[in-house]
Design a protein around this motif. Structure first.
Motif, mmCIF file in Angstrom:
data_model
loop_
_atom_site.group_PDB
_atom_site.id
_atom_site.type_symbol
_atom_site.label_atom_id
_atom_site.label_comp_id
_atom_site.label_asym_id
_atom_site.label_seq_id
_atom_site.Cartn_x
_atom_site.Cartn_y
_atom_site.Cartn_z
ATOM 1 N N ASP A 89 -71.187 7.307 61.103
ATOM 2 C CA ASP A 89 -72.524 7.102 60.533
ATOM 3 C C ASP A 89 -73.133 8.438 60.118
ATOM 4 N N TRP A 90 -72.973 9.456 60.952
ATOM 5 C CA TRP A 90 -73.494 10.789 60.662
ATOM 6 C C TRP A 90 -72.882 11.323 59.379
ATOM 7 N N GLU A 118 -71.551 9.526 56.926
ATOM 8 C CA GLU A 118 -72.043 8.729 55.802
ATOM 9 C C GLU A 118 -73.437 9.183 55.382
ATOM 10 N N ASN A 119 -74.282 9.491 56.343
ATOM 11 C CA ASN A 119 -75.624 9.991 56.033
ATOM 12 C C ASN A 119 -75.569 11.358 55.366
ATOM 13 N N SER A 151 -74.795 10.800 51.719
ATOM 14 C CA SER A 151 -75.885 10.201 50.945
ATOM 15 C C SER A 151 -77.186 10.933 51.215
ATOM 16 N N GLN A 152 -77.219 12.211 50.866
ATOM 17 C CA GLN A 152 -78.402 13.026 51.116
ATOM 18 C C GLN A 152 -79.587 12.577 50.278
ATOM 19 N N ARG A 171 -79.395 17.084 59.466
ATOM 20 C CA ARG A 171 -78.167 16.696 60.176
ATOM 21 C C ARG A 171 -78.267 17.033 61.657
ATOM 22 N N ASP A 208 -80.436 14.445 63.282
ATOM 23 C CA ASP A 208 -79.822 13.120 63.322
ATOM 24 C C ASP A 208 -78.854 12.961 64.500
#
Length: 157
Positions: free
Chosen positions: A49-50, A52-53, A56-57, A109, A112
């Motif tokens: 998930d990290w 993927e995030n 998609s900044q 990041r 997160d």
């Protein structure tokens, strides 16, 4: 047993993402390799998930222009990154390794992750991962990678 999302990310980065091999394992293969390495399923999912995030900044960060602005950290950010880590980000920005948008992406990041505090070594890894995933940041990535792994000699004054 390894239980930290950052440990999973660092393991992935060291062993699979930054590898020059032509065969790139898919997500299921990577998940199986991580399970075999002893990482818990929950942390593996959080790591994916990290990533993927990261991919998609926030598009609003691309045009961030704060050449003369001073970055003021929130209490939550200061609780997550100590003064040495924040100073390192400033050092990278002042030396042209990070621009304001990549700095903000690094901070995003860090925030997160579900870690209480991120030390300097962990921040370096996160910054390396961010730069690796940003087009046009190859020189900055190489500079930071060399700094991290070449271990320049310390000079006594």
């Amino acid at each position: 047993m390894k239980e930290n999302v950052l440990d999973v990310l660092m393991y992935l980065f060291e062993n699979y993402i930054d590898d020059d091999t032509e065969l790139e394992p898919d997500r299921e293969q990577l998940q199986n390799l991580l399970l075999d390495a002893g990482f818990p399923v929950a942390e593996i999912h959080k790591a994916f998930d990290w990533l993927e995030n990261l991919a998609s900044q926030d598009p609003s960060l691309k045009d961030l222009r704060t050449d003369s602005a001073l970055r003021v950290y929130t209490d939550r950010e200061m609780g997550r990154m100590d003064a040495q880590s924040r100073g390192f980000l400033l050092f990278l920005e002042q030396n042209g390794v990070l621009d304001p948008s990549t700095r903000e992406l690094v901070i995003s990041r860090v925030m997160d992750l579900d870690s209480e505090e991120i030390g300097l070594d962990e921040l370096k890894w996160i910054t390396l991962m961010v730069l690796f995933n940003q087009p046009g940041q190859e020189a900055a990535y190489t500079w930071l990678e060399n700094m991290m792994f070449d271990h320049p000699p310390e000079y006594l004054h």
